[in-house]
Write a protein that holds these residues in place. Structure first.
Motif: not given
Length: 303
Positions: A194-197, A210-218
């Motif tokens: 999940f990507y959300a800058p 975010m909970r479903e993601a293996d990696c969050v890039l936030v």
């Protein structure tokens, strides 16, 4: 799925060209232990050969030179960038398109209708590019999984974020759905990023992604809500600009702490004033203690 961090800083990069804050002056003078960072952008691929570029920052040429995989030698004029996706219409996420104008055919470009409107009117970047390579626009749908032509092994789903429109936009401080999006990237093996800058408010939909993601890039733009006010460089709070601060009640770190231990947590879009950039700071140490990483130019994530 491979993700390459091309740029990890917020607008202006780090150090910012005209900034003499403690971080910028310390990095220039060699008294601060930190990495220089260019303006926020990533690239993702499902096969390691065809890449989806997320945002085109003003630093895009420097970023492409630093990642040879995006410059294959299959033809006299060539690029491994199969498509470009803009998550918003911010200047620091779109101006790099001007640097890519020598493309031999129109760039396949994905963005929402709201972003397309701003970049066709208030900031007429898209009409300008029509005199060069041009753009093949694909409207980015919300809350629906789609495949991007030319980028095999990846699908994505865009989610509207509560953030803000660019300062030049007629919709500044009264944003529309689609002015800013977060992206769930799904690999062929089912793994998710999940990507959300730019993220100004945690909503049930965002939290679910975010909970479903293996990696969050936030979003890691600012440490405190009033960081820029205290430094005297702005009269606006982080949340007013569309960025959830890292610290404090309801801040990004508090939300990240609620994710499963198995979730990889990475911050991107770091402002030059943020004390986490100082690798000897207590704020940087707090990230490490919480198991939260700080993105840097050239960082790679494989899922």
């Amino acid at each position: 799925m491979k993700i390459r961090i091309l740029g990890a800083a917020a607008g202006g990069g780090f150090p910012q060209w005209n900034c003499n804050c403690r971080n910028c002056s310390g990095l220039r003078g060699g008294t601060l232990r930190a990495r220089a960072r260019s303006q926020s952008s990533i690239a993702a691929s499902g096969d390691g050969e065809h890449w989806l570029l997320f945002n085109a920052s003003p630093d895009v040429l420097q970023q492409l030179r630093g990642f040879p995989a995006l410059q294959p030698g299959r033809a006299l004029r060539d690029s491994a960038i199969a498509a470009i996706l803009l998550i918003d219409a911010q200047i620091d996420h779109s101006t790099g398109l001007l640097m890519l104008r020598e493309h031999l055919q129109p760039h396949a470009l994905w963005c929402t209708a709201a972003v397309h409107e701003d970049l066709s009117g208030a900031y007429p970047l898209f009409p300008l590019l029509s005199a060069y390579c041009g753009l093949d626009w694909h409207e980015l749908p919300l809350a629906r999984e789609v495949a991007v032509d030319g980028v095999p092994g990846l699908t994505l789903s865009a989610l509207a974020l509560h953030s803000n429109a660019p300062p030049y936009s007629p919709y500044r401080d009264r944003p529309r759905e689609g002015d800013n999006v977060g992206i769930s990237l799904i690999a062929a093996n089912g793994r998710r990023l999940f990507y959300a800058p730019g993220l100004g408010e945690m909503t049930p939909a965002v939290w679910g992604a975010m909970r479903e993601a293996d990696c969050v890039l936030v979003d890691g733009t600012l440490w405190t809500d009033d960081e820029l006010i205290r430094l005297g460089v702005s009269s606006r709070r982080a949340r007013e600009m569309g960025h959830l601060p890292l610290s404090g009640a309801g801040g990004m770190l508090a939300w990240l702490a609620r994710l499963p231990d198995s979730t990889r947590k990475v911050l991107i879009h770091i402002n030059n004033t943020n004390p986490v950039l100082d690798e000897d700071s207590p704020e940087h140490a707090e990230l490490a203690a919480r198991g939260v990483e700080l993105a840097w130019d050239g960082m790679e994530i494989t899922l």
